[in-house]
Design an enzyme around this catalytic site. Structure first.
Site, PDB file in Angstrom:
ATOM      1  N   TYR A  24       0.843  -1.199   0.000  1.00  0.00           N
ATOM      2  CA  TYR A  24       0.000   0.000   0.000  1.00  0.00           C
ATOM      3  C   TYR A  24       0.883   1.257   0.000  1.00  0.00           C
ATOM      4  CZ  TYR A  24      -3.341   3.557   1.226  1.00  0.00           C
ATOM      5  OH  TYR A  24      -4.094   4.716   1.197  1.00  0.00           O
ATOM      6  N   SER A 106      -2.432  13.746   7.942  1.00  0.00           N
ATOM      7  CA  SER A 106      -3.428  13.452   6.903  1.00  0.00           C
ATOM      8  C   SER A 106      -4.850  13.497   7.462  1.00  0.00           C
ATOM      9  CB  SER A 106      -3.148  12.059   6.340  1.00  0.00           C
ATOM     10  OG  SER A 106      -4.241  11.590   5.591  1.00  0.00           O
ATOM     11  N   GLN A 127      -3.580  18.400   6.911  1.00  0.00           N
ATOM     12  CA  GLN A 127      -3.960  18.228   5.495  1.00  0.00           C
ATOM     13  C   GLN A 127      -5.435  17.874   5.389  1.00  0.00           C
ATOM     14  OE1 GLN A 127      -4.311  14.647   4.068  1.00  0.00           O
ATOM     15  NE2 GLN A 127      -5.357  15.609   2.347  1.00  0.00           N
ATOM     16  N   TYR A 129      -8.638  16.905   2.642  1.00  0.00           N
ATOM     17  CA  TYR A 129      -9.078  16.505   1.301  1.00  0.00           C
ATOM     18  C   TYR A 129     -10.385  17.211   0.966  1.00  0.00           C
ATOM     19  CZ  TYR A 129      -5.969  12.506   0.311  1.00  0.00           C
ATOM     20  OH  TYR A 129      -4.908  11.713   0.002  1.00  0.00           O
ATOM     21  N   THR A 155      -5.313  19.287  -0.191  1.00  0.00           N
ATOM     22  CA  THR A 155      -4.913  18.407  -1.297  1.00  0.00           C
ATOM     23  C   THR A 155      -5.996  18.371  -2.362  1.00  0.00           C
ATOM     24  OG1 THR A 155      -3.575  17.077   0.199  1.00  0.00           O
ATOM     25  CG2 THR A 155      -4.218  16.047  -1.881  1.00  0.00           C
ATOM     26  N   ARG A 164      -5.050   1.638  -8.113  1.00  0.00           N
ATOM     27  CA  ARG A 164      -3.840   1.054  -7.498  1.00  0.00           C
ATOM     28  C   ARG A 164      -4.001  -0.456  -7.457  1.00  0.00           C
ATOM     29  NH1 ARG A 164      -4.056   5.424  -2.839  1.00  0.00           N
ATOM     30  NH2 ARG A 164      -4.155   7.252  -4.190  1.00  0.00           N
ATOM     31  N   LYS A 251      -1.942  21.469  -2.368  1.00  0.00           N
ATOM     32  CA  LYS A 251      -1.067  20.330  -2.674  1.00  0.00           C
ATOM     33  C   LYS A 251      -1.617  19.521  -3.852  1.00  0.00           C
ATOM     34  CE  LYS A 251       0.928  16.179  -0.535  1.00  0.00           C
ATOM     35  NZ  LYS A 251       0.164  15.036  -1.057  1.00  0.00           N
ATOM     36  N   HIS A 275       1.298  13.157  -6.203  1.00  0.00           N
ATOM     37  CA  HIS A 275       0.831  12.253  -5.146  1.00  0.00           C
ATOM     38  C   HIS A 275       1.706  10.997  -5.107  1.00  0.00           C
ATOM     39  CE1 HIS A 275      -2.943  12.285  -2.621  1.00  0.00           C
ATOM     40  NE2 HIS A 275      -2.491  11.088  -2.319  1.00  0.00           N
ATOM     41  N   ARG A 278       0.650   8.025  -7.385  1.00  0.00           N
ATOM     42  CA  ARG A 278      -0.470   7.191  -6.937  1.00  0.00           C
ATOM     43  C   ARG A 278      -1.796   7.588  -7.573  1.00  0.00           C
ATOM     44  NH1 ARG A 278       0.992   4.632  -2.187  1.00  0.00           N
ATOM     45  NH2 ARG A 278      -0.996   4.671  -1.090  1.00  0.00           N
TER      46      ARG A 278
HETATM   47  C1  LIG Z   1       0.773   5.389   1.682  1.00  0.00           C
HETATM   48  C2  LIG Z   1       0.543   6.796   1.231  1.00  0.00           C
HETATM   49  C3  LIG Z   1      -0.572   7.482   1.690  1.00  0.00           C
HETATM   50  C4  LIG Z   1      -0.771   8.819   1.307  1.00  0.00           C
HETATM   51  N1  LIG Z   1      -1.820   9.507   1.839  1.00  0.00           N
HETATM   52  C5  LIG Z   1      -1.965  10.819   1.553  1.00  0.00           C
HETATM   53  C6  LIG Z   1      -2.971  11.582   2.192  1.00  0.00           C
HETATM   54  O1  LIG Z   1      -3.708  11.093   3.035  1.00  0.00           O
HETATM   55  N2  LIG Z   1      -3.086  12.894   1.852  1.00  0.00           N
HETATM   56  C7  LIG Z   1      -2.271  13.493   0.914  1.00  0.00           C
HETATM   57  O2  LIG Z   1      -2.413  14.674   0.629  1.00  0.00           O
HETATM   58  N3  LIG Z   1      -1.291  12.780   0.314  1.00  0.00           N
HETATM   59  C8  LIG Z   1      -1.111  11.473   0.623  1.00  0.00           C
HETATM   60  N4  LIG Z   1      -0.082  10.777   0.052  1.00  0.00           N
HETATM   61  C9  LIG Z   1       0.847  11.458  -0.846  1.00  0.00           C
HETATM   62  C10 LIG Z   1       2.018  12.070  -0.056  1.00  0.00           C
HETATM   63  O3  LIG Z   1       1.595  13.146   0.722  1.00  0.00           O
HETATM   64  C11 LIG Z   1       3.126  12.570  -0.989  1.00  0.00           C
HETATM   65  O4  LIG Z   1       2.574  13.472  -1.932  1.00  0.00           O
HETATM   66  C12 LIG Z   1       3.823  11.447  -1.721  1.00  0.00           C
HETATM   67  O5  LIG Z   1       4.059  10.353  -0.856  1.00  0.00           O
HETATM   68  C13 LIG Z   1       5.148  11.949  -2.273  1.00  0.00           C
HETATM   69  O6  LIG Z   1       5.782  10.974  -3.025  1.00  0.00           O
HETATM   70  P1  LIG Z   1       6.981  10.073  -2.441  1.00  0.00           P
HETATM   71  O7  LIG Z   1       6.358   9.134  -1.487  1.00  0.00           O
HETATM   72  O8  LIG Z   1       7.500   9.404  -3.676  1.00  0.00           O
HETATM   73  O9  LIG Z   1       7.957  10.983  -1.795  1.00  0.00           O
HETATM   74  C14 LIG Z   1       0.146   9.452   0.418  1.00  0.00           C
HETATM   75  C15 LIG Z   1       1.265   8.743  -0.024  1.00  0.00           C
HETATM   76  C16 LIG Z   1       1.476   7.442   0.366  1.00  0.00           C
HETATM   77  C17 LIG Z   1       2.726   6.738  -0.093  1.00  0.00           C
END
Ligand SMILES: Cc1cc2nc3c(=O)[nH]c(=O)nc-3n(C[C@H](O)[C@H](O)[C@H](O)COP(=O)(O)O)c2cc1C
Length: 377
Positions: A24, A106, A127, A129, A155, A164, A251, A275, A278
């Site tokens: 995940y 988050s 943060q 959503y 975000t 995913r 964001k 993101h 993702r």
């Molecule tokens: C497991 C996971 C959960 C995430 N959950 C959120 C979230 O709840 N809110 C959000 O704005 N971004 C979320 N993100 C994105 C991260 O804030 C960030 O933009 C991203 O991890 C950056 O890429 P990197 O992991 O390659 O550094 C998530 C990323 C991951 C890996």
């Protein structure tokens, strides 16, 4: 396992976590091209080696949203952080505070806002959503303000969750998911005891507090799928701009036009981000998107960047490409999963050390001296 570099934590996390959680975190959307390019494009950014520049007194500190940070780094918002380590958001916030940088909590954290802010000696960032339930959004903003949080990260790159596919294969979702997760937990007894047993309650703390009933992990995927709002536009954000008294960061910007819109909207900053690969697979890496965004809006608001940063050297590269600061996502989550608070603190030390070496060898004495002139084209 010996940890000598920031990237060692990924393997350490893989060993410790049940596969459904590791994948995940580790996975991205569709065929994961953007995820890979985030890392590879950034690692290919070449810096100019400079010599005899007297870099004896070197400083990593930076001013961001009215606060002096020990380095231009924040921990990114990561959903379900409390599933990767016991009360994970609290541990990460403590490590970040001890190292003089903020954690961004988050919306979909395990630990609620109040629990994390109470454990943290300095204000965290929150943060939010865009969700269909505006009542939840207002309630979350009120609770964040009441807890003493002043910086909001909003975000905008998730009007719908990306595809995913790893999650269905790993047991995070898909057929017999609950049974598969339980089996994996039994096979990872350290995690099962530390987080599975001692890290309860395992719910989405902020959402449970609003709904008045626990929102379990089982509900998570469904809740995400049903609550993101594809009808959102800049106009819908205006009430938040008026309601929130402190700095507001948007964001999920990957396009110069959107960055200009964020300036027009009155944002205090943006996070250039896909993101972490993702959401939409096939969009540009942030390393490729950042320079033209910086050309469009640098100086008009703060530019943060994330996605693909795995080391202190990568931080310096992002700053050279035009960022004022960065966010660490997976890099800190792997460290948290592997070593808890101490793991994150050590990761931040390793990042700072790498930044110092990179600055010394490129002749930059301060964060302000890192700019495009440092890039070897
Ligand atoms: C497991 C996971 C959960 C995430 N959950 C959120 C979230 O709840 N809110 C959000 O704005 N971004 C979320 N993100 C994105 C991260 O804030 C960030 O933009 C991203 O991890 C950056 O890429 P990197 O992991 O390659 O550094 C998530 C990323 C991951 C890996």
């Amino acid at each position: 396992m010996i940890i000598s570099s920031p990237t060692d934590y990924r393997e350490a996390a893989r060993r410790r976590l049940p596969p459904f959680l590791f994948h995940y975190i580790d996975g991205g959307a569709n065929a994961e091209h953007t995820l890979k390019h985030n890392v590879s494009d950034l690692s290919e950014i070449a810096l100019r080696q400079r010599v005899l520049k007297n870099v004896e007194s070197l400083s990593l500190t930076t001013e961001l949203f009215g606060r002096t940070l020990a380095m231009p780094v924040a921990l990114a918002p990561v959903g379900l952080t409390g599933m990767y380590a016991r009360r994970g958001e609290v541990q990460a916030a403590r490590a970040a505070t001890a190292r003089g940088i903020p954690l961004t909590l988050s919306t979909v954290s395990v630990c609620p806002i109040e629990e994390v802010q109470k454990a943290s000696a300095a204000p965290i960032w929150f943060q939010l959503y865009v969700l269909k339930d505006r009542g939840f959004m207002k309630n979350a903003l009120e609770r964040a303000m009441a807890a003493g949080i002043t910086t909001l990260v909003f975000t905008v790159d998730m009007p719908t969750p990306g595809s995913r596919y790893r999650d269905a294969h790993s047991g995070m979702s898909g057929p017999n998911a609950a049974f598969r997760r339980m089996l994996q937990a039994v096979l990872h007894p350290q995690w099962a005891f530390d987080v599975g047993l001692m890290g309860r309650p395992h719910d989405l703390g902020n959402i449970s507090a609003y709904r008045g009933q626990p929102t379990k992990l089982e509900d998570y995927i469904g809740w995400l799928a049903n609550n993101f709002d594809p009808s959102i536009s800049w106009k819908d954000l205006e009430w938040i701009r008026d309601f929130w008294k402190g700095p507001m960061i948007i964001k999920g910007i990957l396009d110069a036009e959107d960055a200009r819109d964020a300036v027009r909207f009155g944002a205090d900053g943006i996070v250039v981000s896909n993101h972490g690969g993702r959401q939409l697979d096939g969009v540009r890496s942030t390393a490729r998107a950042l320079p033209e965004i910086a050309d469009a809006v640098k100086g008009e608001m703060k530019i943060l960047a994330d996605s693909g940063i795995r080391s202190g050297l990568d931080v310096v590269r992002m700053l050279a490409l035009g960022a004022d600061a960065v966010m660490l996502g997976r890099a800190f989550i792997y460290a948290l999963a592997a070593g808890g608070e101490a793991g994150v603190a050590n990761l931040l030390d390793l990042v700072a050390k790498e930044m110092r070496v990179a600055m010394t060898l490129t002749g930059a004495r301060s964060i302000g001296e890192i700019d495009r002139n440092m890039l070897a084209l």
